[in-house]
Design a protein around this motif. Structure first.
Motif, PDB file in Angstrom:
ATOM      1  N   VAL A   4       0.854  -1.187   0.000  1.00 35.10           N
ATOM      2  CA  VAL A   4       0.000   0.000   0.000  1.00 35.10           C
ATOM      3  C   VAL A   4       0.891   1.238   0.000  1.00 35.10           C
ATOM      4  N   ALA A   5       0.672   2.109  -0.981  1.00 32.76           N
ATOM      5  CA  ALA A   5       1.405   3.369  -1.058  1.00 32.76           C
ATOM      6  C   ALA A   5       0.419   4.520  -0.927  1.00 32.76           C
ATOM      7  N   VAL A   6       0.770   5.493  -0.106  1.00 33.49           N
ATOM      8  CA  VAL A   6      -0.041   6.688   0.093  1.00 33.49           C
ATOM      9  C   VAL A   6       0.793   7.879  -0.362  1.00 33.49           C
ATOM     10  N   ASP A  35     -11.295   9.164  11.246  1.00 30.15           N
ATOM     11  CA  ASP A  35     -11.048  10.590  11.020  1.00 30.15           C
ATOM     12  C   ASP A  35     -11.533  11.074   9.655  1.00 30.15           C
ATOM     13  N   ALA A  36     -12.183  10.215   8.898  1.00 28.49           N
ATOM     14  CA  ALA A  36     -12.604  10.577   7.542  1.00 28.49           C
ATOM     15  C   ALA A  36     -13.652  11.677   7.550  1.00 28.49           C
ATOM     16  N   VAL A  69      -7.986   1.984  15.951  1.00 29.41           N
ATOM     17  CA  VAL A  69      -6.958   2.921  15.491  1.00 29.41           C
ATOM     18  C   VAL A  69      -5.868   3.097  16.548  1.00 29.41           C
ATOM     19  N   GLU A  70      -6.191   2.880  17.802  1.00 26.83           N
ATOM     20  CA  GLU A  70      -5.226   3.026  18.885  1.00 26.83           C
ATOM     21  C   GLU A  70      -4.228   1.868  18.956  1.00 26.83           C
ATOM     22  N   ARG A  71      -4.519   0.766  18.280  1.00 25.00           N
ATOM     23  CA  ARG A  71      -3.643  -0.402  18.343  1.00 25.00           C
ATOM     24  C   ARG A  71      -2.379  -0.165  17.518  1.00 25.00           C
ATOM     25  N   ARG A  72      -1.238  -0.588  18.052  1.00 21.01           N
ATOM     26  CA  ARG A  72       0.037  -0.402  17.349  1.00 21.01           C
ATOM     27  C   ARG A  72       0.084  -1.132  16.019  1.00 21.01           C
ATOM     28  N   SER A  73      -0.626  -2.250  15.915  1.00 24.24           N
ATOM     29  CA  SER A  73      -0.563  -3.041  14.688  1.00 24.24           C
ATOM     30  C   SER A  73      -1.367  -2.435  13.540  1.00 24.24           C
ATOM     31  N   VAL A  74      -2.316  -1.569  13.838  1.00 25.15           N
ATOM     32  CA  VAL A  74      -3.161  -0.972  12.802  1.00 25.15           C
ATOM     33  C   VAL A  74      -2.477   0.270  12.237  1.00 25.15           C
ATOM     34  N   ILE A  75      -2.500   0.373  10.917  1.00 24.55           N
ATOM     35  CA  ILE A  75      -1.920   1.541  10.244  1.00 24.55           C
ATOM     36  C   ILE A  75      -3.071   2.416   9.770  1.00 24.55           C
ATOM     37  N   TYR A  76      -3.036   3.683  10.154  1.00 18.95           N
ATOM     38  CA  TYR A  76      -4.088   4.620   9.769  1.00 18.95           C
ATOM     39  C   TYR A  76      -3.412   5.870   9.236  1.00 18.95           C
ATOM     40  N   CYS A  77      -3.760   6.272   8.016  1.00 16.58           N
ATOM     41  CA  CYS A  77      -3.157   7.470   7.431  1.00 16.58           C
ATOM     42  C   CYS A  77      -4.122   8.092   6.426  1.00 16.58           C
ATOM     43  N   GLN A  78      -3.728   9.236   5.904  1.00 17.76           N
ATOM     44  CA  GLN A  78      -4.541   9.958   4.935  1.00 17.76           C
ATOM     45  C   GLN A  78      -3.677  10.384   3.762  1.00 17.76           C
ATOM     46  N   GLY A  79      -4.308  10.554   2.608  1.00 16.66           N
ATOM     47  CA  GLY A  79      -3.584  11.023   1.432  1.00 16.66           C
ATOM     48  C   GLY A  79      -4.526  11.311   0.290  1.00 16.66           C
ATOM     49  N   ARG A  80      -3.966  11.793  -0.794  1.00 20.67           N
ATOM     50  CA  ARG A  80      -4.755  12.126  -1.979  1.00 20.67           C
ATOM     51  C   ARG A  80      -4.685  11.034  -3.051  1.00 20.67           C
ATOM     52  N   HIS A  81      -3.649  10.207  -3.003  1.00 21.70           N
ATOM     53  CA  HIS A  81      -3.486   9.149  -4.000  1.00 21.70           C
ATOM     54  C   HIS A  81      -3.068   7.861  -3.290  1.00 21.70           C
ATOM     55  N   ILE A  82      -3.864   6.823  -3.446  1.00 18.74           N
ATOM     56  CA  ILE A  82      -3.609   5.543  -2.793  1.00 18.74           C
ATOM     57  C   ILE A  82      -3.441   4.490  -3.874  1.00 18.74           C
ATOM     58  N   ARG A  83      -2.391   3.683  -3.745  1.00 16.29           N
ATOM     59  CA  ARG A  83      -2.172   2.571  -4.680  1.00 16.29           C
ATOM     60  C   ARG A  83      -1.993   1.290  -3.877  1.00 16.29           C
TER      61      ARG A  83
END
Length: 125
Positions: A4-6, A35-36, A69-83
């Motif tokens: 996954v690339a953001v 947070d969406a 989202v608080e768990r260390r194993s979960v990745i949560y981020c935001q961006g304009r282009h996701i691949r």
């Protein structure tokens, strides 16, 4: 395994489930993309790494409790282009329907849609 690339930066490589969107509500009022916002010009990405099926059950429990989202194993981020890429053609689901296979790209076009919402709809947030 998936990658996954953001906005051009790889944020995850491995086995897991990825959710991409710009609204925080999902089926049964699950707030996977916590947070969406539909008006911030960003896509939210939530990645649940899963090496085994039991891990998915743990992620599901924490999601139902709104603590994922608080768990260390979960990745949560935001961006304009996701691949999202995979070395094999994995199925892709869009809004509950099969929509082909990976790879997939998601981009956002800020302001492309105008929503008219009645005043009482704010009570749902």
């Amino acid at each position: 395994p998936i990658s996954v690339a953001v906005d051009g930066e790889t944020v995850f490589a491995g086995r897991g489930i990825v959710l991409v969107g710009n609204i925080h509500r999902y089926c049964l009022d699950l707030r996977i993309l916590r947070d969406a916002r539909d008006d911030d010009g960003l896509l939210d990405v939530c990645i649940f790494p899963c090496r085994w099926q039991g891990g998915l059950m743990v992620h599901s429990l924490f999601t139902a409790l709104r603590r994922h989202v608080e768990r260390r194993s979960v990745i949560y981020c935001q961006g304009r282009h996701i691949r999202i890429d995979s070395t094999v053609p994995l199925p892709l689901e869009v809004d509950g329907d099969v929509a082909g296979t990976l790879p997939a790209e998601f981009t956002i076009d800020p302001g492309a849609v105008t929503f008219r919402v009645p005043p009482q709809a704010n009570k749902c947030h």
